[in-house]
Write an enzyme that holds these catalytic residues in place. Structure first.
Site, PDB file in Angstrom:
ATOM      1  N   GLY A   7       0.812  -1.224   0.000  1.00 41.93           N
ATOM      2  CA  GLY A   7       0.000   0.000   0.000  1.00 41.93           C
ATOM      3  C   GLY A   7       0.836   1.260   0.000  1.00 41.93           C
ATOM      4  N   GLU A  22      12.375   2.503  -8.917  1.00 43.38           N
ATOM      5  CA  GLU A  22      13.092   3.685  -8.372  1.00 43.38           C
ATOM      6  C   GLU A  22      12.254   4.961  -8.544  1.00 43.38           C
ATOM      7  OE1 GLU A  22      16.900   4.030  -7.536  1.00 43.38           O
ATOM      8  OE2 GLU A  22      17.377   1.900  -7.740  1.00 43.38           O
TER       9      GLU A  22
HETATM   10  N1  CAA Z   1      16.493  14.522  -0.487  1.00 43.62           N
HETATM   11  C1  CAA Z   1      16.422  14.732   0.859  1.00 43.62           C
HETATM   12  N2  CAA Z   1      15.263  14.890   1.528  1.00 43.62           N
HETATM   13  C2  CAA Z   1      14.125  14.839   0.821  1.00 43.62           C
HETATM   14  C3  CAA Z   1      14.112  14.627  -0.571  1.00 43.62           C
HETATM   15  C4  CAA Z   1      15.361  14.473  -1.227  1.00 43.62           C
HETATM   16  N3  CAA Z   1      15.430  14.259  -2.556  1.00 43.62           N
HETATM   17  N4  CAA Z   1      12.836  14.608  -1.009  1.00 43.62           N
HETATM   18  C5  CAA Z   1      12.064  14.824   0.073  1.00 43.62           C
HETATM   19  N5  CAA Z   1      12.844  14.951   1.176  1.00 43.62           N
HETATM   20  C6  CAA Z   1      12.402  15.238   2.550  1.00 43.62           C
HETATM   21  C7  CAA Z   1      11.645  16.550   2.583  1.00 43.62           C
HETATM   22  O1  CAA Z   1      12.519  17.636   2.756  1.00 43.62           O
HETATM   23  C8  CAA Z   1      10.723  16.362   3.756  1.00 43.62           C
HETATM   24  O2  CAA Z   1      11.461  16.573   4.947  1.00 43.62           O
HETATM   25  P1  CAA Z   1      10.804  17.355   6.205  1.00 43.62           P
HETATM   26  O3  CAA Z   1       9.716  16.479   6.720  1.00 43.62           O
HETATM   27  O4  CAA Z   1      11.932  17.516   7.152  1.00 43.62           O
HETATM   28  O5  CAA Z   1      10.262  18.651   5.658  1.00 43.62           O
HETATM   29  C9  CAA Z   1      10.381  14.876   3.715  1.00 43.62           C
HETATM   30  O6  CAA Z   1      11.431  14.250   2.959  1.00 43.62           O
HETATM   31  C10 CAA Z   1       9.045  14.590   3.054  1.00 43.62           C
HETATM   32  O7  CAA Z   1       9.113  15.138   1.735  1.00 43.62           O
HETATM   33  P2  CAA Z   1       7.820  15.298   0.832  1.00 43.62           P
HETATM   34  O8  CAA Z   1       6.778  16.055   1.596  1.00 43.62           O
HETATM   35  O9  CAA Z   1       8.244  15.836  -0.493  1.00 43.62           O
HETATM   36  O10 CAA Z   1       7.328  13.790   0.711  1.00 43.62           O
HETATM   37  P3  CAA Z   1       6.071  13.186  -0.029  1.00 43.62           P
HETATM   38  O11 CAA Z   1       5.380  12.266   0.901  1.00 43.62           O
HETATM   39  O12 CAA Z   1       5.259  14.269  -0.681  1.00 43.62           O
HETATM   40  O13 CAA Z   1       6.739  12.209  -1.132  1.00 43.62           O
HETATM   41  C11 CAA Z   1       7.545  11.575  -3.285  1.00 43.62           C
HETATM   42  C12 CAA Z   1       7.449  12.641  -2.176  1.00 43.62           C
HETATM   43  C13 CAA Z   1       8.466  12.202  -4.290  1.00 43.62           C
HETATM   44  C14 CAA Z   1       6.213  11.260  -3.936  1.00 43.62           C
HETATM   45  C15 CAA Z   1       8.136  10.270  -2.681  1.00 43.62           C
HETATM   46  O14 CAA Z   1       7.178   9.566  -1.913  1.00 43.62           O
HETATM   47  C16 CAA Z   1       8.699   9.336  -3.738  1.00 43.62           C
HETATM   48  O15 CAA Z   1       9.795   9.548  -4.240  1.00 43.62           O
HETATM   49  N6  CAA Z   1       7.952   8.262  -4.082  1.00 43.62           N
HETATM   50  C17 CAA Z   1       8.477   7.213  -4.946  1.00 43.62           C
HETATM   51  C18 CAA Z   1       9.150   6.147  -4.115  1.00 43.62           C
HETATM   52  C19 CAA Z   1      10.228   5.423  -4.869  1.00 43.62           C
HETATM   53  O16 CAA Z   1      10.972   6.011  -5.640  1.00 43.62           O
HETATM   54  N7  CAA Z   1      10.348   4.134  -4.630  1.00 43.62           N
HETATM   55  C20 CAA Z   1      11.380   3.363  -5.233  1.00 43.62           C
HETATM   56  C21 CAA Z   1      11.590   2.114  -4.483  1.00 43.62           C
HETATM   57  S1  CAA Z   1      13.242   1.530  -4.555  1.00 43.62           S
HETATM   58  C22 CAA Z   1      13.402   0.728  -6.015  1.00 43.62           C
HETATM   59  O17 CAA Z   1      12.569   0.741  -6.860  1.00 43.62           O
HETATM   60  C23 CAA Z   1      14.718   0.069  -6.177  1.00 43.62           C
HETATM   61  C24 CAA Z   1      14.664  -1.088  -7.065  1.00 43.62           C
HETATM   62  O18 CAA Z   1      14.347  -2.159  -6.637  1.00 43.62           O
HETATM   63  C25 CAA Z   1      15.041  -0.968  -8.479  1.00 43.62           C
END
Ligand code: CAA
Length: 375
Positions: A123, A355
């Site tokens: 989820g 990713e």
């Molecule tokens: N670097 C550092 N910190 C970050 C950041 C970054 N790039 N992006 C966000 N943050 C921090 C923010 O500053 C924030 O911190 P504070 O609470 O201190 O303010 C916190 O994280 C939350 O940030 P957001 O409010 O932007 O978070 P969100 O809930 O809106 O989510 C999103 C943002 C971009 C949608 C994120 O959920 C996301 O990237 N989702 C995709 C997940 C993903 O990529 N999964 C991949 C799985 S791994 C994989 O696939 C590997 C494999 O097997 C091939």
């Protein structure tokens, strides 16, 4: 400004290309241990890890060149290497304590240990902060319960960076990262998923049942796990962009060689086929520039979330489109048997999904663009 590779980078690119052509085999349906062993023998499993930790001390850019060349021959090996390095080894390098580094980094860098990353849940895929795997403080450290899905190298990896929440009501600020070793009591790994492509890469579910880890297995600070995951994924996405470059090249180079062989035989190559090649090779150069620029920003320690997302999105969309459009340039009888373009297409599709899906990349890019223009 210089758009050419430095002599050192150009030499390593040739080395990686020759190595991949000569030594690697496309993985088929088995986990490519042989490829990984050969790469470890060359120091490629820890290329961007400092020498003091058992790596080769190369820059991130060189590692990106490596991923592209490996993925051109075997995209399964490419993703195993990318995950092992960007989100399996870098967590320790960037956030590990001295003791954690001493325990794991040299083994990871030498390829004796394989690293993996466990964030996604049934989820909580795109909305990663909604994860429900729980961590409860106990006398011995933490007790972890929950489950993960789509874990690259699940069951094969020796060390997982696992994300769990201390308090779901805190949202992303409740999330912690833990180092969990293969074989820890309470960790179960499901059989590998049957997938459309990347058949050599194991993708599994993980289950944690009252799994106990010591406090010394917490990576970074409590509640900082989500930001840690996001910053690691910035680098990880540049690696997947490079995997997209490798896959796009595989389709394009095979097709260009095939069309050139027809010309040599005195056959015609249609203007439509030539225009298709022209479009796709031009976009390959654009994808490469986006990827290299994101890698250089990361190398310099500059913010690169937007650039990494652009590179990942553009290069992996191209990998899929190149395979689809190139298939049309081959004769119908090539559709039978072990047709490499099918493999490139099936392997490429998931690069748009993992990713962070390319929809999530567009969200990251547009959020950053709008922030820039917000008064
Ligand atoms: N670097 C550092 N910190 C970050 C950041 C970054 N790039 N992006 C966000 N943050 C921090 C923010 O500053 C924030 O911190 P504070 O609470 O201190 O303010 C916190 O994280 C939350 O940030 P957001 O409010 O932007 O978070 P969100 O809930 O809106 O989510 C999103 C943002 C971009 C949608 C994120 O959920 C996301 O990237 N989702 C995709 C997940 C993903 O990529 N999964 C991949 C799985 S791994 C994989 O696939 C590997 C494999 O097997 C091939």
């Amino acid at each position: 400004m210089d758009f050419c590779l430095s002599p050192k980078h150009a030499a390593r690119q040739i080395e990686f290309r020759e190595f991949a052509d000569r030594e690697l085999q496309p993985a088929g349906h088995t986990f490519p241990r042989d490829n990984l062993r050969k790469m470890a023998g060359r120091g490629y499993m820890g290329l961007p890890v400092p020498r003091e930790w058992g790596g080769q001390g190369e820059d991130f850019f060189t590692y990106i060149l490596l991923i592209e060349e490996i993925s051109r021959i075997c995209a399964s090996t490419g993703v195993i290497l990318a995950v092992h390095t960007s989100v399996g080894t870098f967590p320790l390098l960037y956030y590990g304590t001295q003791a954690q580094k001493e325990r794991y980094l040299p083994g990871l860098a030498r390829g004796e240990l394989l690293g993996a990353f466990a964030l996604s849940e049934a989820g909580a895929g795109s909305d990663a902060a909604a994860l429900r795997t729980s961590a409860r403080r106990i006398e011995e450290g933490y007790c972890i319960n929950g489950g993960k899905v789509f874990i690259t190298s699940g069951g094969e990896a020796d060390l997982y960076t696992v994300f769990a929440t201390l308090d779901q009501s805190l949202g992303s600020r409740g999330i912690c990262a833990f180092l969990i070793e293969k074989g820890t009591p309470g960790l179960t790994v499901a059989p590998p998923e049957k997938k459309m492509g990347l058949h050599g890469s194991a993708t599994t579910e993980l289950q944690f049942t009252d799994l106990v880890v010591g406090a010394d297995q917490l990576l970074g600070e409590e509640g900082k796990g989500f930001a840690l995951a996001m910053s690691l994924l910035d680098g990880g996405r540049i690696g997947i962009a490079a995997q997209g470059l490798g896959l796009a090249r595989a389709s394009l180079e095979a097709t260009a060689a095939y069309l050139a062989s027809r010309l040599e035989k005195g056959d015609q190559v249609s203007q439509w086929a030539r225009f298709t090649l022209a479009d796709l090779f031009s976009r390959l150069e654009a994808a490469r520039l986006l990827t290299y620029r994101a890698a250089l920003l990361k190398e310099k320690g500059q913010p690169c979330s937007r650039e990494a997302a652009m590179a990942k999105c553009f290069a992996t969309d191209l990998a899929v489109e190149a395979a689809i459009r190139c298939i049309d340039l081959w004769p119908p009888d090539e559709y039978e048997g072990e047709y490499p373009l099918f493999r490139y297409f099936c392997d490429a599709k998931v690069t748009q999904i993992y990713e962070g899906t390319n929809q999530i990349q567009r969200l990251v890019i547009s959020r950053d663009v709008l922030k820039t223009f917000h008064k």
